[in-house]
Design a protein around this motif. Structure first.
Motif, PDB file in Angstrom:
ATOM      1  N   VAL A   1      53.308  53.639  13.120  1.00 15.64           N
ATOM      2  CA  VAL A   1      53.347  55.068  13.413  1.00 15.64           C
ATOM      3  C   VAL A   1      52.544  55.300  14.684  1.00 15.64           C
ATOM      4  N   VAL A   2      53.229  55.684  15.756  1.00 16.88           N
ATOM      5  CA  VAL A   2      52.581  55.906  17.040  1.00 16.88           C
ATOM      6  C   VAL A   2      52.845  57.329  17.483  1.00 16.88           C
ATOM      7  N   ALA A   3      51.791  58.040  17.849  1.00 19.06           N
ATOM      8  CA  ALA A   3      51.934  59.422  18.309  1.00 19.06           C
ATOM      9  C   ALA A   3      52.766  59.445  19.586  1.00 19.06           C
TER      10      ALA A   3
ATOM     11  N   GLU B   1      47.056  48.278  19.808  1.00 22.48           N
ATOM     12  CA  GLU B   1      48.381  48.304  19.207  1.00 22.48           C
ATOM     13  C   GLU B   1      48.665  49.631  18.514  1.00 22.48           C
ATOM     14  N   ARG B   2      47.623  50.425  18.298  1.00 19.95           N
ATOM     15  CA  ARG B   2      47.773  51.731  17.658  1.00 19.95           C
ATOM     16  C   ARG B   2      47.779  52.887  18.658  1.00 19.95           C
TER      17      ARG B   2
ATOM     18  N   ALA C   1      50.887  43.194  22.736  1.00 19.92           N
ATOM     19  CA  ALA C   1      50.629  43.814  21.433  1.00 19.92           C
ATOM     20  C   ALA C   1      50.625  45.340  21.479  1.00 19.92           C
ATOM     21  N   SER C   2      50.493  45.920  22.659  1.00 18.03           N
ATOM     22  CA  SER C   2      50.257  47.363  22.765  1.00 18.03           C
ATOM     23  C   SER C   2      51.453  48.108  23.347  1.00 18.03           C
TER      24      SER C   2
ATOM     25  N   MET D   1      40.082  53.574  14.640  1.00 14.33           N
ATOM     26  CA  MET D   1      39.433  53.883  15.907  1.00 14.33           C
ATOM     27  C   MET D   1      40.377  54.470  16.945  1.00 14.33           C
ATOM     28  N   ALA D   2      41.597  53.961  17.040  1.00 19.01           N
ATOM     29  CA  ALA D   2      42.529  54.486  18.039  1.00 19.01           C
ATOM     30  C   ALA D   2      42.783  55.971  17.814  1.00 19.01           C
TER      31      ALA D   2
END
Length: 347
Positions: free
Chosen positions: A147-149, A176-177, A206-207, A333-334
């Motif tokens: 789930v990425v904003a 990655e988040r 990864a990101s 944290m992200a």
């Protein structure tokens, strides 16, 4: 009570040198040596060491395969002893992904004399590893489950990140988040020069953000993350209305180059309250003082909580100074950093 160390290396010379280096410290004890992973497996059962030094290239089973099995079946602190080459860098970063706590490098030539130059560093890393929390590599989430904003909006916001021991994996989890259009991220990780390019490439894979090793004069733009090259300080400076990366070879600060103190202090000056400071796992106190300066400049400051750190040195030092607004588990944290950039932003 002494920290009990098992030395695992296929070279009799390296085993002898490491044993000598470690045993001369009154609080460290080499309880055994092993010539390959099969020998190590039996020695671990018989001797129950507190920490291992582990070579990468060994007969019968390579170090990575052994480490993968070890961290699945009997997780314990491991310090890798790896070659300072491009291939060595890739293998060592893979070892850190699998759960190794830290690493020291051995030269391609002059192994005995070269290793002895790292005596104090090796001893410190073994001490820290013995008291660490081995973190197994989490199974990567499927793309459909991440789930990425989206549609993030920013007004010249910047996230600065400092890390050391355990930080290569913590940075991966953090990045990655992050969404692909997140505010720009600048990062200092204590790492040798030969390793930082490989780390940047791994983090880029990864990101959702674009991750690169920072270049001098490079513009800092949203959606991008910039890693300090090994053995060079990274600073953030203004060039007109833009933020740019500045690199230099000045003396180590807080015992390190690159130094988190150097990065955070430059961000406090260049960005003030438009910044968010993030301190991740790491040994020592680099960055703690400058995180307080970030906070005093109006930036929001976050530090990884003790439970999720491999070593709660740098975050703990900043927290004890009162420089941390909030302690946050690594997995959160992200999102916490993104939330902080939305607070009181100045255009």
């Amino acid at each position: 009570m002494s920290t009990r160390v098992l030395v695992v290396d296929d070279s009799a010379l390296v085993r002898e040198v490491l044993t000598e280096m470690i045993s001369r410290a009154p609080d460290l004890e080499v309880v055994g040596v092993a010539r390959d992973p099969y020998d190590a497996r039996e020695k671990i059962k018989a001797l129950n060491p507190d920490v291992l030094t582990l070579d990468v290239e060994m007969p019968r089973m390579d170090g990575l395969t052994f480490l993968d099995n070890l961290m699945r079946l009997r997780p314990m602190p491991v310090v890798m002893v790896s070659s300072l080459t491009e291939r060595g860098a890739d293998i060592t970063l893979r070892a850190l992904e699998l759960g190794a706590i830290d690493f020291v490098t051995k030269p391609a030539v002059g192994v005995a004399s070269g290793l002895r130059e790292y005596t104090d560093q090796l001893r410190d890393k073994l001490r820290q590893a013995a008291g660490s929390r081995p973190r197994q590599r989490s199974v990567a989430a499927k793309a459909s489950e991440v789930v990425v904003a989206r549609a993030y909006r920013t007004t010249d916001q910047l996230i600065c990140v400092g890390s050391s021991t355990g930080g290569t994996e913590a940075l991966r989890v953090f990045l990655e988040r992050m969404p692909p259009d997140a505010p720009a991220v600048v990062m200092t990780q204590h790492i040798p020069a030969a390793f930082s390019g490989s780390l940047a490439a791994r983090l880029d894979g990864a990101s959702p953000m674009r991750v690169c090793e920072a270049r001098d004069g490079q513009p800092i733009t949203p959606g991008h993350a910039y890693l300090a090259p090994g053995d060079r300080h990274l600073r953030v400076a203004r060039s007109g209305a833009r933020l740019v990366c500045r690199l230099d070879d000045e003396a180590p600060v807080s015992g390190h180059r690159p130094s988190v103190d150097v990065l955070f202090r430059s961000v406090a000056h260049a960005c003030g309250r438009n910044a968010v400071g993030v301190m991740l796992t790491g040994m020592g106190s680099d960055g703690a003082q400058a995180m307080q300066e970030l906070q005093q400049a109006g930036a929001r400051t976050l530090a990884q909580d003790e439970a999720s750190c491999v070593v709660w040195g740098m975050p703990g030092a900043a927290y004890r100074l009162g420089a941390v607004d909030k302690l946050v588990p690594l997995d959160d944290m992200a999102q916490a950093a993104l939330n902080a950039t939305r607070q009181d932003a100045i255009a």
